[in-house]
Design a protein around this motif. Structure first.
Motif, short mmCIF file in Angstrom:
data_model
loop_
_atom_site.label_atom_id
_atom_site.label_comp_id
_atom_site.label_asym_id
_atom_site.label_seq_id
_atom_site.Cartn_x
_atom_site.Cartn_y
_atom_site.Cartn_z
N ARG A 17 0.80 -1.18 -0.05
CA ARG A 17 -0.02 -0.04 -0.07
C ARG A 17 0.98 1.38 0.09
N THR A 18 2.17 1.13 0.54
CA THR A 18 2.98 2.60 0.72
C THR A 18 3.57 2.56 -0.58
N PRO A 19 4.03 3.97 -0.89
CA PRO A 19 4.83 3.79 -2.27
C PRO A 19 6.15 3.11 -2.00
N GLU A 20 6.82 2.91 -0.98
CA GLU A 20 8.16 2.19 -0.75
C GLU A 20 7.95 0.51 -1.03
N GLY A 21 6.74 0.18 -0.18
CA GLY A 21 6.33 -1.22 -0.73
C GLY A 21 6.02 -1.38 -2.01
N LYS A 22 5.35 -0.48 -2.75
CA LYS A 22 5.04 -0.84 -4.22
C LYS A 22 6.15 -0.94 -4.94
N ALA A 23 7.14 0.01 -4.68
CA ALA A 23 8.47 0.04 -5.31
C ALA A 23 9.32 -1.25 -5.22
N ILE A 24 9.11 -1.78 -3.83
CA ILE A 24 9.98 -3.18 -3.74
C ILE A 24 9.16 -4.06 -4.33
N SER A 25 7.94 -4.28 -4.41
CA SER A 25 7.23 -5.11 -5.18
C SER A 25 7.58 -5.25 -6.48
N SER A 26 7.61 -4.07 -7.13
CA SER A 26 7.71 -3.88 -8.70
C SER A 26 9.09 -4.59 -9.01
N MET A 27 9.81 -4.85 -8.13
CA MET A 27 11.11 -5.12 -8.60
C MET A 27 11.35 -6.70 -8.40
N ASN A 28 10.18 -7.37 -8.00
CA ASN A 28 10.48 -8.72 -7.92
C ASN A 28 10.93 -9.40 -8.83
N ALA A 29 10.26 -9.22 -10.20
CA ALA A 29 10.81 -9.90 -11.29
C ALA A 29 12.34 -9.64 -11.75
N LEU A 30 12.98 -8.85 -10.85
CA LEU A 30 14.36 -8.30 -11.18
C LEU A 30 15.32 -9.38 -10.84
N LYS A 31 15.06 -10.53 -10.18
CA LYS A 31 16.01 -11.45 -9.85
C LYS A 31 16.69 -12.01 -11.01
N HIS A 32 16.26 -12.22 -11.96
CA HIS A 32 16.96 -12.52 -13.45
C HIS A 32 16.32 -11.61 -14.34
N GLY A 33 15.18 -11.13 -14.45
CA GLY A 33 14.78 -10.21 -15.34
C GLY A 33 13.94 -10.72 -16.44
N PHE A 34 14.13 -12.20 -16.67
CA PHE A 34 13.49 -12.78 -17.83
C PHE A 34 11.99 -12.42 -18.02
N SER A 35 11.13 -12.11 -16.91
CA SER A 35 9.83 -11.99 -16.72
C SER A 35 9.42 -10.41 -16.39
N ALA A 36 10.40 -9.56 -16.42
CA ALA A 36 10.29 -8.28 -16.15
C ALA A 36 9.36 -7.46 -17.33
N ARG A 37 8.80 -6.42 -16.92
CA ARG A 37 7.97 -5.85 -17.75
C ARG A 37 8.65 -4.77 -18.68
N ASN A 38 9.98 -4.06 -18.05
CA ASN A 38 10.75 -3.33 -18.53
C ASN A 38 11.81 -4.28 -19.40
#
Length: 132
Positions: A17-38
């Motif tokens: 719910r917080t901007p910080e939490g949303k920013a952290i959650s948006s980085m979940n796919a960046l472990k390897h990046g193969f399923s990232a939106r960017n």
């Protein structure tokens, strides 16, 4: 009884719910990046990416927002395919093919799923662009 802000049947999780939490959650796919939106471009890969992008742009020549959107998807998938292939090469230790190495079987299978997904999406975008 549930604790406040804890998910249960009466209080389902709605995600961060917080901007910080949303920013952290948006980085979940960046472990390897193969399923990232960017598009993930690692240091040292910028020239390879620009070369791929300019080559695809010259060949596809998207016109208008719809074609540009499909082109961006095509570019992201083509880059993911390139990155997956690089990772497969990196996994090969001298004398051991990762395809037959029981120690890397789980990672190799996961990478193959990303490869199949990107390849399917790439072909789908190509077909849609050709129709336009």
């Amino acid at each position: 009884m549930s604790l406040p802000n804890q998910p249960d049947e009466t209080n389902p999780s709605t995600g961060p719910r917080t901007p910080e939490g949303k920013a952290i959650s948006s980085m979940n796919a960046l472990k390897h990046g193969f399923s990232a939106r960017n598009i993930i471009i690692m240091p040292g890969q910028q020239d390879d990416f620009r070369s791929l992008e300019s080559g695809l742009l010259a060949q596809v020549r998207p016109e208008g927002p719809l074609e540009e959107t499909l082109f961006n998807q095509l570019l992201r998938d083509a880059w993911t395919l390139h990155r997956v292939e690089l990772r497969q090469v990196e996994m090969a230790t001298p004398g051991i093919d990762p395809l037959f190495d029981p120690n890397s079987e789980k990672e190799f299978d996961r990478i193959e799923r990303y490869h199949a997904r990107a390849l399917s999406s790439f072909h789908r975008s190509m077909r849609q662009l050709q129709r336009l």
